[in-house]
Design an enzyme around this catalytic site. Structure first.
Site, PDB file in Angstrom:
ATOM      1  N   SER A  96       0.790  -1.227  -0.037  1.00  0.00           N
ATOM      2  CA  SER A  96      -0.200  -0.010  -0.009  1.00  0.00           C
ATOM      3  C   SER A  96       0.830   1.299   0.060  1.00  0.00           C
ATOM      4  O   SER A  96       0.328   2.200  -0.320  1.00  0.00           O
ATOM      5  CB  SER A  96      -0.942   0.093   1.312  1.00  0.00           C
ATOM      6  OG  SER A  96      -0.495  -0.390   2.053  1.00  0.00           O
ATOM      7  N   HIS A 153      -3.538  -3.775  -5.835  1.00  0.00           N
ATOM      8  CA  HIS A 153      -3.728  -3.173  -4.295  1.00  0.00           C
ATOM      9  C   HIS A 153      -5.326  -3.346  -4.056  1.00  0.00           C
ATOM     10  O   HIS A 153      -6.077  -2.544  -4.441  1.00  0.00           O
ATOM     11  CB  HIS A 153      -3.263  -1.556  -4.246  1.00  0.00           C
ATOM     12  CG  HIS A 153      -3.491  -1.128  -2.908  1.00  0.00           C
ATOM     13  ND1 HIS A 153      -4.160  -0.144  -2.410  1.00  0.00           N
ATOM     14  CD2 HIS A 153      -3.292  -1.497  -1.512  1.00  0.00           C
ATOM     15  CE1 HIS A 153      -4.024   0.504  -1.247  1.00  0.00           C
ATOM     16  NE2 HIS A 153      -3.239  -0.609  -0.475  1.00  0.00           N
ATOM     17  N   GLU A 197      -6.698  -1.279  -6.870  1.00  0.00           N
ATOM     18  CA  GLU A 197      -6.071  -0.370  -7.734  1.00  0.00           C
ATOM     19  C   GLU A 197      -4.879  -1.096  -8.363  1.00  0.00           C
ATOM     20  O   GLU A 197      -4.224  -1.873  -7.848  1.00  0.00           O
ATOM     21  CB  GLU A 197      -5.252   0.739  -6.857  1.00  0.00           C
ATOM     22  CG  GLU A 197      -6.129   1.695  -6.185  1.00  0.00           C
ATOM     23  CD  GLU A 197      -5.597   2.556  -5.108  1.00  0.00           C
ATOM     24  OE1 GLU A 197      -6.089   3.607  -5.060  1.00  0.00           O
ATOM     25  OE2 GLU A 197      -4.664   2.213  -4.538  1.00  0.00           O
ATOM     26  N   ASN A 236      -5.029   6.583  -1.363  1.00  0.00           N
ATOM     27  CA  ASN A 236      -4.229   7.271  -0.118  1.00  0.00           C
ATOM     28  C   ASN A 236      -3.530   8.459  -0.396  1.00  0.00           C
ATOM     29  O   ASN A 236      -3.107   9.204   0.466  1.00  0.00           O
ATOM     30  CB  ASN A 236      -3.186   5.921   0.341  1.00  0.00           C
ATOM     31  CG  ASN A 236      -4.155   5.071   1.065  1.00  0.00           C
ATOM     32  OD1 ASN A 236      -4.869   5.187   1.776  1.00  0.00           O
ATOM     33  ND2 ASN A 236      -3.397   3.759   1.136  1.00  0.00           N
TER      34      ASN A 236
HETATM   35  N1  LIG Z   1      -3.962  -4.607   6.333  1.00  0.00           N
HETATM   36  C1  LIG Z   1      -4.518  -3.550   5.464  1.00  0.00           C
HETATM   37  O1  LIG Z   1      -5.536  -2.998   5.541  1.00  0.00           O
HETATM   38  C2  LIG Z   1      -3.761  -3.651   4.073  1.00  0.00           C
HETATM   39  C3  LIG Z   1      -4.573  -2.909   3.044  1.00  0.00           C
HETATM   40  C4  LIG Z   1      -3.924  -3.155   1.828  1.00  0.00           C
HETATM   41  C5  LIG Z   1      -2.675  -3.571   1.438  1.00  0.00           C
HETATM   42  N2  LIG Z   1      -2.033  -3.875   2.727  1.00  0.00           N
HETATM   43  C6  LIG Z   1      -0.657  -4.303   2.481  1.00  0.00           C
HETATM   44  O2  LIG Z   1      -0.677  -5.947   2.403  1.00  0.00           O
HETATM   45  C7  LIG Z   1       0.659  -6.527   2.788  1.00  0.00           C
HETATM   46  C8  LIG Z   1       0.212  -7.326   4.017  1.00  0.00           C
HETATM   47  O3  LIG Z   1      -0.436  -6.739   5.099  1.00  0.00           O
HETATM   48  P1  LIG Z   1      -1.089  -7.441   6.116  1.00  0.00           P
HETATM   49  O4  LIG Z   1      -1.929  -6.355   6.979  1.00  0.00           O
HETATM   50  O5  LIG Z   1      -2.029  -8.703   5.543  1.00  0.00           O
HETATM   51  O6  LIG Z   1      -0.080  -8.026   7.076  1.00  0.00           O
HETATM   52  P2  LIG Z   1      -0.250  -9.606   7.961  1.00  0.00           P
HETATM   53  O7  LIG Z   1       0.956  -8.996   8.984  1.00  0.00           O
HETATM   54  O8  LIG Z   1      -1.471  -9.676   8.357  1.00  0.00           O
HETATM   55  O9  LIG Z   1       0.446 -10.459   7.327  1.00  0.00           O
HETATM   56  C9  LIG Z   1       1.690 -10.646   6.503  1.00  0.00           C
HETATM   57  C10 LIG Z   1       2.001 -12.011   6.726  1.00  0.00           C
HETATM   58  O10 LIG Z   1       3.147 -12.123   5.460  1.00  0.00           O
HETATM   59  C11 LIG Z   1       3.875 -13.335   6.263  1.00  0.00           C
HETATM   60  N3  LIG Z   1       5.362 -13.039   5.924  1.00  0.00           N
HETATM   61  C12 LIG Z   1       6.357 -12.067   6.029  1.00  0.00           C
HETATM   62  N4  LIG Z   1       7.268 -12.044   5.323  1.00  0.00           N
HETATM   63  C13 LIG Z   1       7.334 -13.306   4.605  1.00  0.00           C
HETATM   64  C14 LIG Z   1       8.067 -13.629   3.624  1.00  0.00           C
HETATM   65  N5  LIG Z   1       9.173 -13.197   3.398  1.00  0.00           N
HETATM   66  N6  LIG Z   1       7.725 -14.596   2.936  1.00  0.00           N
HETATM   67  C15 LIG Z   1       6.341 -15.274   3.234  1.00  0.00           C
HETATM   68  N7  LIG Z   1       5.610 -14.630   4.096  1.00  0.00           N
HETATM   69  C16 LIG Z   1       5.990 -13.786   4.729  1.00  0.00           C
HETATM   70  C17 LIG Z   1       3.895 -13.072   7.860  1.00  0.00           C
HETATM   71  O11 LIG Z   1       4.322 -14.310   8.405  1.00  0.00           O
HETATM   72  C18 LIG Z   1       2.244 -12.985   7.875  1.00  0.00           C
HETATM   73  O12 LIG Z   1       1.521 -14.129   7.955  1.00  0.00           O
HETATM   74  C19 LIG Z   1       1.228  -5.359   3.292  1.00  0.00           C
HETATM   75  O13 LIG Z   1       2.057  -4.861   1.993  1.00  0.00           O
HETATM   76  C20 LIG Z   1       0.556  -4.209   3.573  1.00  0.00           C
HETATM   77  O14 LIG Z   1       1.004  -2.835   3.404  1.00  0.00           O
HETATM   78  C21 LIG Z   1      -2.502  -4.127   3.981  1.00  0.00           C
END
Ligand SMILES: NC(=O)c1ccc[n+]([C@@H]2O[C@H](COP(=O)([O-])OP(=O)(O)OC[C@H]3O[C@@H](n4cnc5c(N)ncnc54)[C@H](O)[C@@H]3O)[C@@H](O)[C@H]2O)c1
Length: 505
Positions: free
Chosen positions: A123, A144, A156, A194
């Protein structure tokens, strides 16, 4: 270029909040889905959690039992990256760190076929920077999704510097085939949503920081007058102050500390003090057991004026004139002026928020912009120490006679709704001029991504050419920091004739 074939396996790497949601979307659309996570066992847990969500869809009659069973059979945890070799698309949703994502995609590139599409759900990181680590950045794209991915329709589709048009189109069509509403955008800080949503929060916080009004009043005005589903304070309490602030901070940094995106000091203090919103029990509001929710300021009943003199048609507030007549208050027209003001029997004036302060005039009350004056249940008024009590009382009584609650705020130029909308409109014109996205996609993104009642361009057309520019120009004069400086794109729009606009000569 068409969407991916439904028989093609899709991999989701990183099976936290977003990964699970995205995997569910691809699975329900019909793909075989592989889940992989760096933490052993987590992909299997994610598969079980998705299975449980499919059960709930069956209970709600949104999926048949047979569809659920088939979907479950298509969902498989993958122990290692090597197990993703036959996937046609990999969507990454791991930790938001550039080095971690780059390393992951380098490993993936060694495993998957040359025509496998690689996508990141980042994001805030640059899609170009992640893709820059690849041997073939042409097949790399941003996808996204918004949280919760199964429910929110917007995606997106972000093209980085190296992204091929065919890859972006394929990702776009695939998102559409999954039942989502994709919008195409260039790789810029905050992408569409954003980036353009920043002033909604920033201006509300700025009004609070300038002692213009308290959070409950600002939220009530944004909701009941502006037509936003939630006010900026309650919404950031829901999102998490740390999460919201980090997006603001990242956009500001990525724009080389552009003053238009400056984070809020008040929000910084809130985060520093551990008041992160609902999740920590306290944010702008107190969510602990027994805590009172503060009420917005609402003025006591006041006597309406017997008549008003309308100087001009009131521009974006034109609906008020018939409403005033319907309320039994005489409207005396004085058509010689094209202005946006009403003169009250006190001799004071009631003026639509325009970026000036009421202290600059002898006896003025400003009223805030409403999305729809007929539907608004509250209107904000702003007065200065030079406003006579009689003028403020008549202005209050007038809006109360129209069935509105009235919130009196301090002498805040551009008030609450007007300045937020003007800045959102400005950033939207600026984004189109910089090639970020089309007007149509920006309107779609803001309606679906953050639930705005209107897209910025729809709103701008309603308000009239030049309205947002004039308001920001006035604000910029009073706060020459650059924060309110209207963009060249908005200036061009304000001064273009209908005939000339869009022509290149
Ligand atoms: N949470 C939101 O509202 C949201 C919205 C849009 C985009 N995002 C983006 O999505 C992505 C994930 O966010 P999230 O909230 O789901 O995070 P999260 O912490 O819930 O999940 C991340 C997962 O990735 C795993 N992980 C970490 N490093 C890894 C690797 N090298 N290989 C494989 N797995 C790995 C972790 O063990 C975890 O299970 C981020 O880039 C975030 O910016 C989040």
């Amino acid at each position: 270029m068409t969407a991916l074939d439904l028989s093609s396996p899709v991999a989701v790497v990183g099976t936290g909040t977003m990964g699970q949601g995205i995997a569910q979307v691809a699975l329900v659309a019909g793909h075989p889905v592989r889940l992989h996570d760096a933490v052993p066992g987590r992909a299997a847990e994610a598969a079980a959690a998705i299975g449980a969500r499919l059960d709930r869809l069956v209970e709600k009659d949104r999926l048949t039992g047979a569809e659920r069973d088939a979907a479950r059979a298509r969902l498989k945890p993958a122990e290692s990256i090597a197990d993703l070799a036959d996937c046609a698309l990999v969507v990454e949703a791991v930790l938001e760190r550039l080095d971690v994502k780059q390393q992951l995609f380098r490993e993936l590139e060694d495993v998957v076929a040359d025509d496998c599409l690689l996508a990141t759900n980042t994001s805030s990181l640059s899609v170009s920077a992640i893709g820059g680590a690849l041997r073939n950045p042409g097949r790399f794209v941003g996808l996204h999704f918004f949280n919760p991915a199964p429910l929110l329709p917007l995606v997106e589709v972000v093209s980085g510097f190296g992204t091929d048009v065919t890859s972006a189109t394929r990702a776009y069509e695939t998102a559409r085939a999954w039942g989502k509403t994709p919008v195409a955008c260039a790789d810029t800080p905050g992408f569409i949503v954003n980036r353009i949503a920043r002033p909604f929060y920033a201006e509300a916080f700025a009004v609070y920081e300038s002692q213009g009004a308290d959070p409950a009043t600002i939220d009530a005005v944004l909701r009941e007058s502006g037509g936003f589903k939630m006010g900026a304070f309650e919404l950031t309490d829901l999102i998490g102050q740390d999460v919201n602030e980090s997006v603001t901070h990242s956009v500001w940094q990525s724009f080389f500390q552009d003053v238009r995106f400056t984070p809020s000091l008040a929000q910084r203090r809130l985060v520093e003090s551990g008041r992160l919103g609902r999740k920590s029990g306290q944010g702008w509001y107190d969510y602990r057991d027994g805590a009172d929710r503060p009420e917005p300021h609402t003025a006591e009943p006041a006597q309406p004026p017997a008549y008003v003199v309308a100087e001009g048609g009131l521009g974006p507030a034109a609906d008020l004139l018939p409403m005033i007549r319907e309320a039994g208050i005489e409207v005396r027209d004085e058509d010689e002026d094209n202005g946006t003001r009403l003169v009250l029997p006190s001799g004071g004036q009631l003026v639509l928020a325009d970026g000036q302060t009421s202290v600059e005039f002898r006896d003025v009350v400003y009223f805030d912009l409403a999305l729809d004056y007929r539907k608004a249940t509250r209107v904000a008024l702003s007065a200065s120490q030079d406003t006579s009590p009689r003028t403020l009382a008549e202005a209050t009584g007038l809006f109360q006679a129209l069935g509105k609650k009235v919130s009196v705020i301090g002498d805040v130029p551009g008030m609450i709704v007007a300045r937020a909308v003007a800045r959102i409109v400005d950033l939207a014109y600026d984004a189109v001029a910089k090639g970020v996205a089309t007007e149509e996609d920006i309107d779609t993104a803001m309606r679906l991504g953050v639930n705005y009642p209107l897209g910025p361009f729809e709103w701008s057309r309603r308000l009239g050419r030049g309205w947002a520019y004039a308001l920001l120009d006035d604000l910029h004069l009073r706060d020459p920091s650059g924060r309110y400086a209207p963009s060249l794109a908005l200036y061009r729009h304000a001064y273009a004739t209908d005939k000339g606009e869009g022509s290149t000569s």
